[in-house]
Design a protein around this motif. Structure first.
Motif, PDB file in Angstrom:
ATOM      1  N   LEU A 151      17.813 -23.932  -9.874  1.00 43.06           N
ATOM      2  CA  LEU A 151      18.434 -23.095  -8.841  1.00 43.06           C
ATOM      3  C   LEU A 151      17.414 -22.679  -7.784  1.00 43.06           C
ATOM      4  N   VAL A 152      16.186 -22.354  -8.248  1.00 53.57           N
ATOM      5  CA  VAL A 152      15.154 -21.932  -7.296  1.00 53.57           C
ATOM      6  C   VAL A 152      14.719 -23.110  -6.441  1.00 53.57           C
ATOM      7  N   GLU A 153      14.631 -24.302  -7.053  1.00 51.48           N
ATOM      8  CA  GLU A 153      14.233 -25.496  -6.300  1.00 51.48           C
ATOM      9  C   GLU A 153      15.258 -25.825  -5.218  1.00 51.48           C
ATOM     10  N   ARG A 154      16.541 -25.712  -5.594  1.00 51.76           N
ATOM     11  CA  ARG A 154      17.590 -26.022  -4.630  1.00 51.76           C
ATOM     12  C   ARG A 154      17.533 -25.094  -3.417  1.00 51.76           C
ATOM     13  N   ALA A 155      16.975 -23.891  -3.624  1.00 50.76           N
ATOM     14  CA  ALA A 155      16.826 -22.963  -2.505  1.00 50.76           C
ATOM     15  C   ALA A 155      15.557 -23.264  -1.711  1.00 50.76           C
ATOM     16  N   GLY A 156      14.813 -24.286  -2.149  1.00 49.35           N
ATOM     17  CA  GLY A 156      13.648 -24.708  -1.387  1.00 49.35           C
ATOM     18  C   GLY A 156      12.336 -24.094  -1.853  1.00 49.35           C
ATOM     19  N   TYR A 157      12.265 -23.635  -3.086  1.00 45.25           N
ATOM     20  CA  TYR A 157      11.040 -23.006  -3.589  1.00 45.25           C
ATOM     21  C   TYR A 157      10.649 -23.651  -4.918  1.00 45.25           C
ATOM     22  N   ALA A 158       9.334 -23.813  -5.117  1.00 51.10           N
ATOM     23  CA  ALA A 158       8.856 -24.362  -6.392  1.00 51.10           C
ATOM     24  C   ALA A 158       8.994 -23.316  -7.491  1.00 51.10           C
ATOM     25  N   SER A 159       8.709 -22.055  -7.131  1.00 51.11           N
ATOM     26  CA  SER A 159       8.889 -20.938  -8.070  1.00 51.11           C
ATOM     27  C   SER A 159       9.161 -19.698  -7.228  1.00 51.11           C
ATOM     28  N   PRO A 160       9.747 -18.654  -7.809  1.00 49.42           N
ATOM     29  CA  PRO A 160      10.072 -17.475  -7.006  1.00 49.42           C
ATOM     30  C   PRO A 160       8.816 -16.853  -6.402  1.00 49.42           C
ATOM     31  N   PRO A 161       8.858 -16.510  -5.113  1.00 48.32           N
ATOM     32  CA  PRO A 161       7.696 -15.883  -4.473  1.00 48.32           C
ATOM     33  C   PRO A 161       7.370 -14.546  -5.145  1.00 48.32           C
ATOM     34  N   THR A 162       6.112 -14.118  -4.989  1.00 52.64           N
ATOM     35  CA  THR A 162       5.703 -12.875  -5.640  1.00 52.64           C
ATOM     36  C   THR A 162       5.472 -11.750  -4.630  1.00 52.64           C
ATOM     37  N   ASP A 163       5.906 -11.937  -3.391  1.00 55.80           N
ATOM     38  CA  ASP A 163       5.911 -10.784  -2.481  1.00 55.80           C
ATOM     39  C   ASP A 163       7.326 -10.579  -1.972  1.00 55.80           C
ATOM     40  N   TRP A 164       7.645  -9.335  -1.727  1.00 53.58           N
ATOM     41  CA  TRP A 164       9.039  -8.954  -1.475  1.00 53.58           C
ATOM     42  C   TRP A 164       9.679  -9.702  -0.303  1.00 53.58           C
ATOM     43  N   ALA A 165       8.933  -9.844   0.820  1.00 52.76           N
ATOM     44  CA  ALA A 165       9.533 -10.419   2.020  1.00 52.76           C
ATOM     45  C   ALA A 165       9.979 -11.853   1.747  1.00 52.76           C
TER      46      ALA A 165
END
Lengths: 422, 293
Positions: A151-165
């Motif tokens: 699900l995170v990959e499909r949103a274009g990320y390798a892993s969830p970012p660790t800063d809020w923005a």
């Protein structure tokens, strides 16, 4: 005929008279082994602790009886046991409870400095009261974000970012793809996530020697604001722990993409690989306002009670339970992270999925070690729920938190001012 | 003392002793606790205990959650008592009808929920009431009603729990009403029918007056029961959402056994005791006035 009836009545009466005695013996079942040490542990630790005992019994000849307490009722059960003089020889405590139980005189001081050697400094502090050691850390369980890789990959990320923005940008992308599902699970009646966020904004929840609430501080408001926004933006379902009966199944079905939890959840994942194959989930550190930071953990420690009549045997058991070898065995069994610093250099701790925890254990958030802290967390979460549901504004919320916490701390304030406690 | 009096005392004393031991003594001790600030600090050291007089009671009056708990409890009782009694009476009347066959079987089936474990059935009901997969919302979907977040919304949580409670408890009063209904004189019923009384008139002027005392008893017991409701919200919603199902007893349990504020918790217990006592007195007064019921 008549005598037969009379005899029957007599036996029946005897039977009824015997009932309470029967109930009494059934209620407090006799201990199987009166010479055994008793050990109470909570949740998975209790279920699996018997696996650690054969080695101890072989080495020392001391038998150990283990009882499991459910995590949701452990605090009150231990308090009631102390009031009733029924505590076991050794018990497991979550961090944050050590202060309470040391204050009510339930815990013995750690007799030997070698028991608390080789610890992470921030973790050891949670097992202290007045700067003295009352328990030995057993495991550390910092919160992290477990995520669905697909699900995170499909949103274009390798892993969830660790800063809020950046995290919010990812959340928006996930929500856009599946408007009926959610990004993160945050039970409205559990304080874990809010407390973690408050640690990440470096909020100090209490002030004046921990006698007054400090929830109106900008740092806590920032944390509560972010927490509320998760619900306002539809990233988190407005749900209680009782609403989602099987969170692991919901996670596996993609109802939410990120499950903030602590390491033992990996045992649940491991047990249910058919639903949630290992390649479908990953783990990374919790997001902070400007990147990862200090995160509180629901760590466990073990302590010897003052009511124990065999403190030497009890401390021997504590030494065995908290040895690096036992802690590593527990890591294999139930995925708890060892509290001994040296245990982290073992080969089994070098698995990539444990890397976020290896970093996080060095950055623990510290919370007040006062008797009321457990109640304060619960009370603050109740008010946070009202803020999230729009029953009060954020300003009203933090003001109410300060007022309620001041009320809870009234007795402590009175005792601190009288110089009876610190 | 005559021999007769001695015998009488011999019979009464054990009961009086038990009442004193399990009722008067604990109530007195609870009242004693309620005028102290017994908290976790007193558990640590008795010298931390202070006499606070009515302090706990005034503190309660200024605690918003206590008022919320009171109004939640009142809502539980106001909606729950009529719901439960109506359900019991309705079931009993159905069972009393002559056309109904297999009466003992129906009686057992309808009574069964009463003897089941609250925790086990609450888990089942939580599934039934689930917003996304629940059977109840599925059934409502057939008649075009949008899914309701039964246990997750502060406005529907009390009705949802009451559905469960009614299902769970109606069997008991149903059996009591069945017994009362079987004592309604048939001659009276037949006389009324001959006089041309309809179904409703017969129910209103023959059945209801004959089961009046039973109805009053059921009402008194139900009110006391609903004012002490605890297990159902504890198992189903943990007092949430937004404390909409936190009852007085739940509040007392939290304060007393979770946070060990036994002084405050005893004050709550005392307030609840007075409340139930007052309501029962009012109910019996009303019952006496409308003896024709």
């Amino acid at each position: 005929m008549e005598s037969a009836t009379a005899r029957w009545t007599a036996t029946r009466r005897a039977l009824i008279a015997g009932l309470p005695a029967l109930a009494a013996t059934a209620g407090c079942s006799p201990r199987r082994d009166p010479d055994a040490l008793t050990f109470w542990a909570i949740s998975y630790e209790g279920d699996y602790a018997p696996h650690l005992m054969p080695a101890f019994t072989t080495a020392t000849g001391i038998a150990v009886e283990v009882q499991t307490l459910p995590a949701s009722a452990a605090h009150e059960k231990l308090l009631t046991a102390q009031a009733g003089g029924a505590l076991p020889d050794v018990m497991m405590l979550y961090n944050g409870w050590v202060g309470t139980f040391a204050m009510i005189g339930a815990l013995r001081q750690v007799p030997d400095a070698s028991l608390v050697a080789d610890q992470f400094p921030g973790v050891l502090q949670t097992a202290q009261y007045f700067g003295r050691d009352y328990a030995v850390p057993w495991s550390v369980a910092p919160q992290a974000q477990f995520y669905r890789t697909d699900l995170v990959e499909r949103a274009g990320y390798a892993s969830p970012p660790t800063d809020w923005a950046e995290w919010r940008r990812m959340a928006a992308a996930i929500k856009r793809r599946a408007p009926n599902d959610y990004v993160i699970l945050a039970y409205l009646n559990w304080w874990d996530l809010l407390v973690t966020l408050a640690g990440l904004t470096q909020a100090r929840p209490l002030k004046d020697r921990d006698t007054r609430g400090n929830f109106a501080s900008p740092e806590f408001r920032e944390a509560l604001g972010f927490y509320k926004s998760l619900f306002d933006d539809g990233y988190a379902p407005v749900a209680l722990s009782t609403d989602i009966q099987d969170p692991v199944a919901a996670f596996a079905q993609g109802y939410f993409a990120i499950y903030p939890s602590s390491p033992p959840i990996m045992l649940d994942f491991r047990r249910r690989t058919a639903e949630l194959p290992p390649e479908r989930w990953g783990v990374t550190r919790m997001p902070g306002p400007n990147g990862p930071g200090r995160v509180s953990s629901v760590s466990a420690s073990v302590a010897v009670t003052t009511s124990s009549r065999r403190p030497d045997d009890a401390w021997a058991l504590v030494r065995h339970l908290t040895s690096a070898a036992s802690e590593l065995r527990f890591q294999e069994l139930i995925e708890t992270m060892p509290a001994r610093a040296s245990a982290w250099s073992a080969p089994q701790m070098r698995q990539p999925r444990l890397a976020p925890f290896a970093e996080q254990v060095r950055e623990p958030a510290l919370w007040p070690a006062i008797a009321e802290w457990e109640q304060i967390q619960t009370e603050v979460q109740l008010i946070a729920e009202r803020v999230v549901r729009g029953l009060m504004t954020l300003d009203q919320g933090v003001a109410t938190m300060d007022r309620e916490v001041d009320r809870i701390l009234a007795k402590r304030r009175q005792l601190v001012e009288a110089g009876r406690i610190a | 003392m005559t021999r007769q009096e001695r015998t009488a005392w011999a019979f009464v004393l054990p009961v009086l002793a038990i009442i004193g031991l399990v009722f008067v003594l604990p109530t007195t001790l609870a009242f004693g606790l309620s005028v102290t600030d017994y908290s976790i600090y007193a558990l640590a050291d008795w010298s931390n205990l202070r006499f606070v007089g009515v302090g706990n009671f005034t503190a309660l009056l200024t605690t918003p959650l206590f008022w919320r708990a009171l109004s939640n409890t009142a809502l539980f009782a106001l909606l729950g008592v009529p719901m439960a009694i109506a359900a019991s009476l309705f079931a009993a009347l159905l069972l009393d009808a002559e056309a109904v066959r297999w009466k003992p079987l129906w009686r057992v089936l309808l009574f069964a929920p009463y003897v089941t474990s609250v925790v086990a059935t609450a888990v089942v009901w939580r599934f039934l009431l689930n917003e996304r997969y629940g059977l109840i919302n599925y059934a409502l979907g057939w008649v075009g009603i949008a899914p309701i977040d039964w246990l997750g919304s502060p406005t529907s949580s009390i009705p949802a729990i009451l559905l469960f409670v009614t299902w769970k408890v109606f069997g008991y009063n149903m059996v009591v009403f069945t017994a009362a209904l079987s004592a309604v004189p048939t001659e009276l019923m037949e006389a009324a029918r001959l006089d041309g009384a309809g179904r409703w008139t017969r129910f209103r002027h023959v059945t209801l007056p004959s089961i009046g005392p039973t109805l009053l008893l059921a009402a008194v017991m139900s009110v006391a029961g609903f004012l002490q409701i605890f297990a159902e919200p504890y198992v189903m919603t943990l007092g949430g959402p937004a404390q909409s199902t936190t009852t007085v007893l739940y509040f007392m349990y939290d304060q007393g056994f979770k946070w060990w504020n036994l002084g405050l918790a005893s004050a709550v217990a005392f307030v609840l005791f007075l409340l139930i006592l007052a309501l029962t007195i009012v109910q019996t007064r009303i019952g006496r006035r409308y003896e024709w019921l």
